[in-house]
Design an enzyme around this catalytic site. Structure first.
Site, mmCIF file in Angstrom:
data_model
loop_
_atom_site.group_PDB
_atom_site.id
_atom_site.type_symbol
_atom_site.label_atom_id
_atom_site.label_comp_id
_atom_site.label_asym_id
_atom_site.label_seq_id
_atom_site.Cartn_x
_atom_site.Cartn_y
_atom_site.Cartn_z
ATOM 1 N N SER A 1 0.852 -1.191 0.000
ATOM 2 C CA SER A 1 0.000 0.000 0.000
ATOM 3 C C SER A 1 0.884 1.235 0.000
ATOM 4 O O SER A 1 2.034 1.198 0.475
ATOM 5 C CB SER A 1 -0.895 0.010 1.240
ATOM 6 O OG SER A 1 -1.551 1.250 1.394
ATOM 7 N N TYR B 1 -2.854 -0.503 10.477
ATOM 8 C CA TYR B 1 -2.815 -0.837 9.050
ATOM 9 C C TYR B 1 -1.507 -0.371 8.430
ATOM 10 O O TYR B 1 -0.834 -1.126 7.712
ATOM 11 C CB TYR B 1 -4.008 -0.185 8.351
ATOM 12 C CG TYR B 1 -4.099 -0.490 6.874
ATOM 13 C CD1 TYR B 1 -4.634 -1.697 6.431
ATOM 14 C CD2 TYR B 1 -3.654 0.419 5.915
ATOM 15 C CE1 TYR B 1 -4.727 -1.986 5.067
ATOM 16 C CE2 TYR B 1 -3.732 0.150 4.559
ATOM 17 C CZ TYR B 1 -4.277 -1.062 4.148
ATOM 18 O OH TYR B 1 -4.358 -1.352 2.811
#
Length: 678
Positions: free
Chosen positions: A555, A568
């Site tokens: 990501s 996250y």
């Protein structure tokens, strides 16, 4: 609209081709003759419709038929230069085509045109080939059928064989067909129904004859210690052996594998005569063109240890390659095509089963099915007499036939990921689903791995079913489930070449609201899960010895510090560094490890649909349905990132053009300056 003759021919073909007792996949052909109006003159002309080259009777369509002028085809007999030059006649078929001609005519076209019957079937039934390969096949054919079925000695398919069968039919007016020595059967009839009935009569009569007259144990007694392993143990052993065998079978070019532990295979491998019979090789051209002249047979009992088996298989593989090269050199002439590869297509492991290999899953599966046909043929021939296939020199003449080489040259070019097996985690939705679809579209076999089994099954079906994709239910936090997923991949396709670590979830909370459970869950699924998947992938790929690719869907948050996102972001940073660490460690094995860093993918995302969209929208103070647009507007290119864009990056990394790239992260974020890699 189809003519009645074509409709009847297709119906007959489908019925005969649907039953493997009648013929094998893509084996045999059928034809019909009738008059039709010539569109130029309006006058009736005699035509023949016959299954074209490479088609399959069970799935034949009108587009798969070659259409020829029968009068012109039969006129070729007047210019036939003789058996030594019969291959020249195949080119002459083009001058006999009616209109655009339909499919390319096969080598058996002459047989269908020259034999004086309105409807003809040429089939490869196991029972018929058993008679055709028995040492005293001609006498057995007479005993079985009387004057109803004649015997034609072995001759390579072609124009001369068509003339031979035509002569036999003229000389035997009571005959409904022939047994072709070493090959199969041909039957005929005045109508499509009569032809089909005659074909089935020959097949069923041969089956009954073998059952009634044959001995009970044609392969001999069960060898001591060679009985099949229990199912669970057998399939675990097969899954462990499959990557090793696939690597060996791919020494010349990459192959996809198939595993078969059916009862007939296991029984054959348990019997005393299997080494001798396997060494004789297959006989029917359709068989050995797919299975090679003989299989590689492990000469150890099922009780041998895995290490003993693995070492012995490596030795046998080296010997097989030497033997195959010697076979080629023994029979090759200056104008023979180059040797296509010396690796086995069939590997037989007593107590475990049969491993077959090919350029794709269907080819590998069909090769295994053909060897099962060969086992049935051996059983029938040995039950009645003695199995005696055609000579190796004749097998070589077909395997390295210029016409066969031309047929292979007509095959379409393989897609970029042909022969590669991909396992994608989190593949039932979002980025994983788009990636699985893209890899499949580019030719890969895909293992759809997801915790949601029904959705994984649905996607595997959409991608084409077992020859293209299989589904496995896997929780990536569970070591045993991951190991089981890779075992399933090995049994389905022979191994794995490409792994996409995509499984993930996200919980958006400020630091003080983030619980230990939130932290552990995200790290267990993504950081720990991708570690476990990569470890199992590396174990299998190393055993396989064919290199490989591991791709992490990380990501932009791996490098960009976004608000209320500590768990996250931290786990994505963990994944990002795994890419670098594993690239450095696994490069010695030819395994490349790379990553993709997407921006937030809202549309089609399982993560965003599961609550992440609402959480992130609240953080940024926008409406949930505007989140994708919000993300797009903060990028340099002002474009929203979709699952298909991430899938395209995965393909770019594994499609072949970046063969020297490892340890790389590819941003797919439409340009987020704060996430630029430094």
């Amino acid at each position: 609209m189809s003519s009645p003759e074509v409709a009847a021919l297709l119906a007959r073909s489908h019925e005969l081709g649907a039953d493997p007792r009648n013929t094998n996949y893509a084996g045999g052909n059928a034809s019909a003759k009738a008059e039709a109006a010539d569109p130029v003159t309006g006058r009736p002309v005699p035509l023949m419709w016959v299954k074209g080259s490479g088609g399959d009777l069970g799935t034949l369509t009108e587009a798969g038929l070659a259409v020829l002028r029968l009068d012109r085809l039969r006129s070729l007999a007047g210019v036939y230069p003789g058996a030594d030059r019969e291959d020249e006649m195949v080119g002459a078929f083009d001058y006999c085509l009616h209109g655009k001609g339909g499919a390319a005519p096969s080598i058996d076209t002459a047989m269908h045109g020259l034999v004086d019957a309105a409807h003809i079937d040429h089939l490869h039934p196991d029972a018929g080939i058993a008679l055709a390969t028995a040492a005293d096949g001609e006498a057995l054919t007479k005993e079985c059928f009387g004057n109803r079925v004649a015997w034609v000695p072995w001759r390579r398919p072609g124009f001369q064989l068509g003339l031979d069968i035509a002569a036999v039919k003229r000389e035997n007016p009571a005959a409904i067909g022939v047994i072709l020595g070493g090959h199969g059967i041909t039957a005929w009839g005045a109508t499509s129904e009569e032809c089909k009935a005659n074909s089935l009569h020959i097949i069923r009569t041969a089956e009954d004859f073998i059952a009634r007259r044959g001995k009970s144990e044609p392969f001999g007694p069960v060898l001591d210690g060679y009985a099949a392993l229990p199912e669970d143990e057998r399939r675990r052993r097969a899954a462990a052996l499959a990557p090793l065998l696939r690597g060996l079978a791919s020494a010349d070019r990459p192959q996809v594998g198939h595993f078969d532990d059916s009862g007939e295979v296991l029984d054959f491998l348990a019997r005393e005569r299997h080494p001798h019979l396997a060494a004789l090789g297959t006989s029917c051209p359709d068989h050995f063109l797919r299975t090679k002249v003989r299989p590689l047979v492990l000469d150890l009992p099922p009780t041998a240890s895995f290490d003993e088996v693995a070492d012995r298989l490596r030795e046998l593989h080296a010997a097989y390659r030497d033997d195959y090269r010697a076979y080629y050199e023994r029979f090759a002439t200056p104008d023979s095509p180059p040797m296509r590869g010396a690796d086995p297509a069939i590997v037989l492991v007593p107590g475990v089963g049969m491993f077959s290999f090919g350029k794709d899953k269907q080819t590998a599966r069909v090769a295994g099915e053909f060897y099962r046909n060969a086992i049935n043929v051996m059983r029938g021939a040995e039950a009645l007499s003695r199995y005696q296939p055609i000579d190796e020199s004749e097998k070589f003449r077909i395997e390295y036939w210029a016409l066969e080489e031309a047929k292979l040259a007509r095959m379409p070019a393989p897609r970029p990921l042909a022969t590669r097996v991909a396992l994608v985690t989190g593949a039932a939705s979002g980025i994983g689903k788009a990636t699985a679809r893209r890899l499949s579209a580019e030719g890969a076999c895909v293992v759809v791995a997801d915790v949601n089994a029904p959705d994984a099954e649905e996607l595997a079906g959409e991608l084409g079913g077992p020859d293209r994709a299989v589904a496995v239910a896997v929780d990536v936090t569970d070591e045993e489930q991951i190991a089981a997923a890779f075992r399933s991949a090995a049994l389905a396709f022979g191994g794995v070449d490409l792994v996409v670590n995509n499984a993930g979830l996200s919980i958006s909370k400020p630091l003080l609201e983030t619980t230990v459970r939130d932290w552990d869950l995200q790290h267990d699924v993504m950081a720990r899960g991708s570690f476990l998947v990569s470890r199992e992938a590396a174990r299998l790929m190393t055993e396989q010895g064919m290199g490989g690719d591991i791709v992490y869907i990380a990501s932009k948050n791996a490098v960009f510090a976004g608000p209320d996102n500590v768990a996250y972001g931290a786990t994505k940073a963990d994944q990002a560094h795994q890419v670098r660490l594993l690239a450095a460690e696994l490069g010695a094995h030819g395994i490349r490890v790379n990553g993709v860093n997407p921006d937030g993918v809202v549309r089609g995302s399982g993560i965003f649909a599961g609550g992440w969209a609402a959480q992130r929208a609240a953080v940024y103070g926008v409406e949930e349905d505007k989140l994708g647009e919000f993300y797009a507007q903060r990028t340099i290119l002002k474009r929203e990132v979709l699952p298909e864009h991430v899938a395209a990056a995965v393909f770019a990394l594994v499609g072949g053009d970046l063969s020297h790239t490892t340890g790389l992260h590819v941003p797919v974020d439409a340009g987020v300056a704060a996430a630029f890699l430094r």
